[in-house]
Write a protein that holds these residues in place. Structure first.
Motif, PDB file in Angstrom:
ATOM      1  N   TYR B  36      -1.937  29.816  13.958  1.00 15.80           N
ATOM      2  CA  TYR B  36      -2.528  29.078  14.940  1.00 15.80           C
ATOM      3  C   TYR B  36      -2.487  27.580  14.589  1.00 15.80           C
ATOM      4  CZ  TYR B  36      -5.992  32.908  15.765  1.00 15.80           C
ATOM      5  OH  TYR B  36      -6.383  34.204  15.993  1.00 15.80           O
ATOM      6  N   GLN B  38      -4.436  23.663  15.184  1.00 18.16           N
ATOM      7  CA  GLN B  38      -5.608  23.205  15.354  1.00 18.16           C
ATOM      8  C   GLN B  38      -5.401  21.589  15.320  1.00 18.16           C
ATOM      9  OE1 GLN B  38      -8.470  23.700  12.294  1.00 18.16           O
ATOM     10  NE2 GLN B  38     -10.272  23.679  13.854  1.00 18.16           N
ATOM     11  N   GLY B  41     -10.705  17.975  16.427  1.00 16.97           N
ATOM     12  CA  GLY B  41     -11.946  18.401  17.083  1.00 16.97           C
ATOM     13  C   GLY B  41     -11.968  19.493  17.806  1.00 16.97           C
ATOM     14  N   LYS B  42     -10.887  20.265  17.672  1.00 20.56           N
ATOM     15  CA  LYS B  42     -11.053  21.396  18.321  1.00 20.56           C
ATOM     16  C   LYS B  42     -10.626  22.642  17.652  1.00 20.56           C
ATOM     17  CE  LYS B  42      -8.388  19.376  22.322  1.00 20.56           C
ATOM     18  NZ  LYS B  42      -7.138  19.197  23.038  1.00 20.56           N
ATOM     19  N   GLY B  43     -10.962  23.937  18.124  1.00 25.40           N
ATOM     20  CA  GLY B  43     -10.825  25.244  17.443  1.00 25.40           C
ATOM     21  C   GLY B  43      -9.360  25.676  17.408  1.00 25.40           C
ATOM     22  N   PRO B  44      -9.141  26.494  16.477  1.00 29.17           N
ATOM     23  CA  PRO B  44      -7.521  26.931  16.374  1.00 29.17           C
ATOM     24  C   PRO B  44      -7.218  27.509  17.811  1.00 29.17           C
ATOM     25  CG  PRO B  44      -9.063  27.481  14.401  1.00 29.17           C
ATOM     26  CD  PRO B  44      -9.788  27.103  15.362  1.00 29.17           C
ATOM     27  N   LEU B  46      -4.226  30.119  18.993  1.00 26.07           N
ATOM     28  CA  LEU B  46      -3.005  31.252  18.662  1.00 26.07           C
ATOM     29  C   LEU B  46      -1.758  30.437  19.297  1.00 26.07           C
ATOM     30  CD1 LEU B  46      -2.468  33.892  17.683  1.00 26.07           C
ATOM     31  CD2 LEU B  46      -2.942  34.693  19.860  1.00 26.07           C
ATOM     32  N   PHE B  89      -2.329  27.027  10.766  1.00 24.89           N
ATOM     33  CA  PHE B  89      -2.929  28.187   9.858  1.00 24.89           C
ATOM     34  C   PHE B  89      -2.056  29.208  10.170  1.00 24.89           C
ATOM     35  CE2 PHE B  89      -6.303  25.571   8.171  1.00 24.89           C
ATOM     36  CZ  PHE B  89      -6.766  24.604   9.449  1.00 24.89           C
TER      37      PHE B  89
END
Lengths: 116, 111
Positions: B36, B38, B41-44, B46, B89
């Motif tokens: 992932y 990231q 300020g954002k989500g991970p 894919l 990640f």
């Protein structure tokens, strides 16, 4: 937008107050996950639902935390009597084991909680 | 339970160079390994994934390799660009069961 939606994006609260976050997963996804992320760390698993059933809870999920998914669609995460250590990004994710890409996990943008 | 370790924690490269991030996992039953990205300020998000029946997968400038015997997998980014700067990640799971994440690598691509 057909992605995972989380509200609010930011929440500032005073210690001892209760807070509630909402997650709307991708519509056909029957599994919904909550993760917590602190600065400089990866997402840590909290709990997950398959439809309306809560199937697993992490030891990180203290008694002050409760999650629901009453109709198998959206979910809420409530934290009671917030503590400063609860300050983190709360991430929601969903996936659909029924289709051919069943392992793929899709995240929302998260709710950033600050406890003063 | 599954334990995923990731290194390095920070990585700085010149634009155009390659970047490699490595992860190890503990549960030999894990069979799905996503990566992932990231941004602040954002989500991970894919970016690529691999299943245990495959040793390598490539998608344009990114590739992932998996060594099941050694229980490690790596992300390779070639011809890096400033927009590749982010936190990356790795993760591991047994099929659709709970996914565990590494601690992340902050990649900086210097123009």
């Amino acid at each position: 937008d057909t992605g995972v939606s989380q509200n609010p994006r930011h929440k500032i609260t005073k210690r001892g107050q209760n807070v509630t976050f909402r997650c709307d997963p991708i519509s056909e996804h029957n599994r919904l996950y909550w993760y917590r992320q602190t600065l400089g760390q990866g997402p840590e698993f909290l709990t997950y639902f398959q439809n309306e059933a809560q199937l697993e809870k992490s030891r990180l999920l203290s008694d002050r935390f409760s999650a629901e998914r009453p109709k198998g669609s959206f979910s809420t995460l409530e934290i009671q009597r917030t503590e400063q250590g609860d300050s983190a990004m709360y991430l929601c994710a969903s996936r659909n084991p029924a289709d051919g890409t069943n392992e793929k996990l899709f995240f929302g943008s998260g709710t950033q909680l600050s406890v003063l | 339970g599954e334990n995923v370790e990731q290194h390095p924690s920070t990585l700085s490269v010149q634009e155009g160079d390659s970047a490699v991030i490595k992860c190890t996992y503990s549960d030999s039953a894990s069979n799905y390994f996503p990566w992932y990205k990231q941004e602040l300020g954002k989500g991970p998000q894919l970016i690529i994934d691999i299943r245990s029946n495959v040793g390598e997968k490539k998608d344009q400038r990114i590739a992932v390799t998996l060594n099941k015997t050694a229980k490690h997998f790596s992300l390779h980014i070639t011809e890096t660009q400033p927009e590749d700067s982010a936190v990356y990640f790795c993760a591991a799971s047994k099929g659709p069961l709970v996914m565990r994440f590494g601690a992340g690598t902050r990649l900086t691509v210097k123009p």
